[in-house]
Design a protein around this motif. Structure first.
Motif, PDB file in Angstrom:
ATOM      1  N   ALA A 106       0.924  -1.317  -0.038  1.00 14.23           N
ATOM      2  CA  ALA A 106       0.080   0.000  -0.025  1.00 14.23           C
ATOM      3  C   ALA A 106       0.964   1.139   0.061  1.00 14.23           C
ATOM      4  N   GLY A 107       0.493   2.264  -0.664  1.00 16.03           N
ATOM      5  CA  GLY A 107       1.204   3.591  -0.686  1.00 16.03           C
ATOM      6  C   GLY A 107       0.198   4.819  -0.433  1.00 16.03           C
ATOM      7  N   THR A 108       0.780   5.684   0.459  1.00 17.84           N
ATOM      8  CA  THR A 108      -0.123   6.862   0.614  1.00 17.84           C
ATOM      9  C   THR A 108       1.046   8.004   0.909  1.00 17.84           C
ATOM     10  N   ASN A 109       0.152   9.269   0.474  1.00 18.47           N
ATOM     11  CA  ASN A 109       1.280  10.440   0.634  1.00 18.47           C
ATOM     12  C   ASN A 109       0.623  11.317   1.792  1.00 18.47           C
ATOM     13  N   THR A 110      -0.457  10.443   2.780  1.00 21.80           N
ATOM     14  CA  THR A 110      -0.940  11.396   3.873  1.00 21.80           C
ATOM     15  C   THR A 110      -0.737  10.333   4.982  1.00 21.80           C
ATOM     16  N   ASP A 111      -0.906  10.923   6.069  1.00 21.28           N
ATOM     17  CA  ASP A 111      -0.509  10.420   7.510  1.00 21.28           C
ATOM     18  C   ASP A 111      -1.833   9.573   7.728  1.00 21.28           C
ATOM     19  N   LEU A 112      -1.757   8.220   7.541  1.00 20.53           N
ATOM     20  CA  LEU A 112      -2.926   7.174   8.095  1.00 20.53           C
ATOM     21  C   LEU A 112      -3.479   7.293   9.355  1.00 20.53           C
ATOM     22  N   GLY A 113      -2.435   7.511  10.344  1.00 23.69           N
ATOM     23  CA  GLY A 113      -2.941   7.824  11.733  1.00 23.69           C
ATOM     24  C   GLY A 113      -3.722   8.956  11.846  1.00 23.69           C
ATOM     25  N   GLU A 114      -3.464  10.040  11.486  1.00 26.00           N
ATOM     26  CA  GLU A 114      -4.194  11.287  11.327  1.00 26.00           C
ATOM     27  C   GLU A 114      -5.619  10.956  10.836  1.00 26.00           C
ATOM     28  N   ALA A 115      -5.631  10.277   9.719  1.00 25.66           N
ATOM     29  CA  ALA A 115      -6.870   9.857   8.956  1.00 25.66           C
ATOM     30  C   ALA A 115      -7.729   9.035   9.952  1.00 25.66           C
ATOM     31  N   VAL A 116      -7.141   7.930  10.586  1.00 21.51           N
ATOM     32  CA  VAL A 116      -7.847   7.202  11.631  1.00 21.51           C
ATOM     33  C   VAL A 116      -8.487   7.951  12.652  1.00 21.51           C
ATOM     34  N   ALA A 117      -7.871   8.945  13.330  1.00 27.36           N
ATOM     35  CA  ALA A 117      -8.297   9.789  14.210  1.00 27.36           C
ATOM     36  C   ALA A 117      -9.319  10.660  13.823  1.00 27.36           C
ATOM     37  N   ALA A 118      -9.262  11.204  12.401  1.00 29.01           N
ATOM     38  CA  ALA A 118     -10.247  11.826  11.840  1.00 29.01           C
ATOM     39  C   ALA A 118     -11.714  11.245  11.382  1.00 29.01           C
ATOM     40  N   GLY A 119     -11.364   9.562  11.600  1.00 28.06           N
ATOM     41  CA  GLY A 119     -12.620   8.987  11.121  1.00 28.06           C
ATOM     42  C   GLY A 119     -12.628   8.596   9.514  1.00 28.06           C
ATOM     43  N   ALA A 120     -11.665   8.965   8.815  1.00 27.59           N
ATOM     44  CA  ALA A 120     -11.480   8.671   7.306  1.00 27.59           C
ATOM     45  C   ALA A 120     -10.876   7.382   7.100  1.00 27.59           C
ATOM     46  N   PHE A 121     -10.335   6.637   8.068  1.00 28.62           N
ATOM     47  CA  PHE A 121      -9.414   5.535   7.723  1.00 28.62           C
ATOM     48  C   PHE A 121      -9.720   4.483   8.813  1.00 28.62           C
ATOM     49  N   ARG A 122     -10.187   3.284   8.481  1.00 29.13           N
ATOM     50  CA  ARG A 122     -10.286   2.428   9.439  1.00 29.13           C
ATOM     51  C   ARG A 122      -9.295   1.720  10.370  1.00 29.13           C
ATOM     52  N   ASP A 123      -9.393   1.781  11.695  1.00 34.06           N
ATOM     53  CA  ASP A 123      -8.233   1.771  12.612  1.00 34.06           C
ATOM     54  C   ASP A 123      -7.750   0.073  12.440  1.00 34.06           C
ATOM     55  N   ASP A 124      -8.652  -0.767  12.175  1.00 34.43           N
ATOM     56  CA  ASP A 124      -8.322  -2.161  11.997  1.00 34.43           C
ATOM     57  C   ASP A 124      -7.376  -2.344  10.572  1.00 34.43           C
ATOM     58  N   LEU A 125      -7.814  -1.818   9.805  1.00 35.36           N
ATOM     59  CA  LEU A 125      -6.919  -1.758   8.396  1.00 35.36           C
ATOM     60  C   LEU A 125      -5.518  -1.149   8.691  1.00 35.36           C
ATOM     61  N   TYR A 126      -5.626   0.001   9.202  1.00 37.68           N
ATOM     62  CA  TYR A 126      -4.328   0.489   9.534  1.00 37.68           C
ATOM     63  C   TYR A 126      -3.297  -0.271  10.408  1.00 37.68           C
ATOM     64  N   ALA A 127      -4.146  -1.141  11.575  1.00 36.73           N
ATOM     65  CA  ALA A 127      -3.133  -1.860  12.255  1.00 36.73           C
ATOM     66  C   ALA A 127      -2.626  -3.050  11.425  1.00 36.73           C
ATOM     67  N   ARG A 128      -3.516  -3.538  10.389  1.00 42.51           N
ATOM     68  CA  ARG A 128      -2.799  -4.594   9.419  1.00 42.51           C
ATOM     69  C   ARG A 128      -1.872  -4.162   8.725  1.00 42.51           C
ATOM     70  N   LEU A 129      -2.132  -2.974   8.222  1.00 42.19           N
ATOM     71  CA  LEU A 129      -0.968  -2.434   7.401  1.00 42.19           C
ATOM     72  C   LEU A 129       0.259  -1.833   8.169  1.00 42.19           C
ATOM     73  N   ASN A 130       0.268  -1.643   9.120  1.00 44.63           N
ATOM     74  CA  ASN A 130       1.145  -1.015   9.799  1.00 44.63           C
ATOM     75  C   ASN A 130       2.020  -1.649  10.465  1.00 44.63           C
ATOM     76  N   LEU A 131       2.440  -3.125  10.244  1.00 46.72           N
ATOM     77  CA  LEU A 131       3.346  -4.013  10.534  1.00 46.72           C
ATOM     78  C   LEU A 131       4.867  -3.387   9.979  1.00 46.72           C
ATOM     79  N   TRP A 132       4.700  -3.332   8.773  1.00 46.82           N
ATOM     80  CA  TRP A 132       5.956  -2.946   8.218  1.00 46.82           C
ATOM     81  C   TRP A 132       5.534  -1.660   7.384  1.00 46.82           C
ATOM     82  N   THR A 133       6.054  -0.415   8.064  1.00 43.58           N
ATOM     83  CA  THR A 133       5.920   0.851   7.304  1.00 43.58           C
ATOM     84  C   THR A 133       7.133   1.458   7.071  1.00 43.58           C
ATOM     85  N   PHE A 134       7.424   1.792   5.866  1.00 44.97           N
ATOM     86  CA  PHE A 134       8.665   2.619   5.260  1.00 44.97           C
ATOM     87  C   PHE A 134       8.177   3.904   4.975  1.00 44.97           C
ATOM     88  N   ARG A 135       8.797   4.965   5.351  1.00 49.94           N
ATOM     89  CA  ARG A 135       8.739   6.420   4.998  1.00 49.94           C
ATOM     90  C   ARG A 135       9.859   6.784   3.961  1.00 49.94           C
TER      91      ARG A 135
END
Length: 530
Positions: free
Chosen positions: A326-355
């Motif tokens: 998955a790729g993104t140019n936004t902060d998914l953590g902030e998107a989760v806090a704003a209710g725009a991104f599912r926290d369970d999907l973010y937790a699944r994607l956030n195992l291997w995160t590279f910036r």
């Protein structure tokens, strides 16, 4: 000295012999390993089945006669099917966990000459995983003689101990990381460390990978290179499927991703497999995953975890076994806090995160990427272009200076090189061509400067920004941008006040910039750290 313990299977065929003196003319692996003067075995854990109990006792008696210092301990281990890998590995794992092995007090050798091939493989794997904390022991008959002891040697699974193997692994690893970097000799140490880690993760894990970074930082190219590396190592068999989630809007998003059945909605005149099924056995790259709707996110999570999902209009689930980047140019953590991104999907994607850093944060990599883009131009157009010395120095000075913002990152650089190469029909990029390109970049970037709110929030509170005139806001934001891109206060001052230097008797640009920042309660340290 530590005592030496050997663990091994009774050889139902190799250790068997006639009951008589002639048995000493035969090489028997388990008995023979205790007959070497240069291998003192203090303890032997002899694994055997119920059907071979008598043979095990007979072998133990012969060992006692040739090596009285060896204490034989028999361990009963029965298999319903000695060729069933799952059963053999499971029971050997239980044995390894239950046996009170103490590597601080004992050295261990794992004898892999006897037993079925399945048992030998399982012993190897358990030793490699350190469930059996020792080295492998191999024995074999000595050619051209009736020596019943045979010969022996050990294998240490720490491959770093073997110089030639370690060298080959180092070369292979370097080739893998260079492959991920498209062969570019990158000089940014933080980026190189990140690529090293990505190479390890890509080849040792099937878990999703999340690539974060600004637009143009190279997420799409890196995702494709990860796929090509895994394919080179025979870890994927299917295709690389790339999806820009920002282009998937409304009802068509579900259909594009998960497919649909004929008649599912108006216009669905035929079945559509969908992009997830197209990526079966391969790799799916969901770029800008933060743009997906919450419903699509829920189904993506199910597809990642269960490899199953429901096409639009279908009453039966389908399967697809793909690996996800998955790729993104936004902060998914902030998107989760704003209710725009599912926290369970973010937790699944956030195992291997590279910036991935932008080009402005990797300026030392501009020069090798310049050469890479020239090579790409030559391959694509069949016509090679190159800089003369003065032109190359001028372009690199601009590209590495604080004036070059590179808002489009590597896309900006690639487009810039392609323009100069194209506008140099004789294949020689000269100083006039470079100056024209620098002017073009300045014009292109001038329209991309915002009102300064973004960078100002790093150093000022919201109320201070609100109370500031728009003129001051834009001016300060540009000054801060130059400071961030400069190595020192003096360098930033020279860039900001370059035009007026010749008209002043004093050229203390650092002091002038320091006083300017002080008007807003800022100093150099605060500006650089943010």
């Amino acid at each position: 000295m530590k005592t030496l313990t050997v663990i091994g299977f009774l050889g139902s065929m190799l250790d068997a012999s006639k009951f008589g003196p002639s048995r000493w003319n035969k090489w028997r692996p388990t008995v023979g390993l205790t007959m070497h003067e240069d291998l003192r075995v203090d303890r032997l854990l002899l694994l055997h089945g119920t059907a071979h109990r008598r043979l095990a006792e007979y072998v133990a008696e012969d060992i006692a006669s040739v090596s009285p210092e060896t204490h034989v301990e028999m361990r009963l281990l029965d298999f319903r099917d000695p060729w069933d890998f799952e059963e053999v590995y499971g029971k050997l794992l239980d044995f390894a966990r239950a046996e009170p092995l103490d590597p601080e007090a004992e050295d261990y050798l794992v004898h892999i000459t006897t037993g079925t091939h399945v048992a030998q493989i399982c012993l190897f794997l358990l030793t490699e995983a350190r469930y059996l904390p020792g080295r492998l022991l191999q024995t074999q008959p000595e050619r051209g003689t009736l020596n019943p002891a045979g010969v022996w040697n050990t294998i240490d699974l720490d491959l770093s101990r073997y110089d030639s193997i370690a060298t080959r692994f180092a070369v292979a690893s370097a080739e893998s990381t260079s492959f991920l970097k498209s062969g570019i000799d990158t000089r940014n140490s933080a980026f190189n460390r990140m690529i090293d880690e990505i190479e390890q993760v890509a080849l040792r894990s099937k878990a999703p990978i999340l690539l974060m970074g600004p637009t143009g930082a190279g997420k799409s190219l890196l995702a494709r290179r990860i796929f090509e590396l895994k394919k080179l190592k025979h870890q994927v068999a299917g295709p690389f499927v790339e999806v820009n989630c920002a282009t998937l809007k409304g009802d068509s998003a579900m259909s594009a991703l998960f497919g649909h059945r004929k008649g599912a909605f108006t216009g669905a005149v035929a079945d559509r497999p969908g992009l997830l099924r197209a990526a079966d056995k391969g790799m799916l790259f969901l770029d800008e995953i933060g743009e997906l709707g919450l419903d699509e996110q829920a189904m993506i999570l199910r597809a990642i975890e269960d490899k199953r999902f429901l096409p639009v209009g279908a009453d039966k689930e389908v399967s697809s076994d793909f690996q996800l980047i998955a790729g993104t140019n936004t902060d998914l953590g902030e998107a989760v806090a704003a209710g725009a991104f599912r926290d369970d999907l973010y937790a699944r994607l956030n195992l291997w995160t590279f910036r991935l850093p932008g080009l402005a944060d990797r300026r030392e990599d501009i020069e090798p990427n310049l050469d890479y883009e020239l090579d790409r131009f030559a391959e694509r157009e069949g016509d090679r272009a190159s800089f003369n010395k003065e032109a190359r120095q001028r372009y690199l000075a601009f590209a590495n200076g604080p004036e070059a913002a590179w808002p489009g990152n590597f896309r900006d650089l690639a487009a810039s090189i392609m323009r100069m190469a194209t506008l140099s029909p004789k294949g020689r990029i000269d100083l006039d061509c470079v100056e024209a390109e620098i002017g073009r970049l300045r014009r292109l970037w001038s329209g991309q400067v915002d009102n300064g709110a973004g960078i100002l929030t790093d150093v000022l509170d919201e109320q201070a920004i609100v109370e500031m005139d728009l003129f001051d806001r834009v001016q300060l934001a540009e000054a801060l941008r130059v400071c961030r891109a400069s190595r020192s206060l003096s360098e930033a001052g020279r860039t900001l006040f370059n035009a007026s230097r010749a008209r002043r008797s004093s050229s203390n640009d650092a002091d002038r910039l320091r006083k300017y920042l002080a008007r807003f309660g800022l100093d150099w340290g605060a500006v650089k750290v943010g």
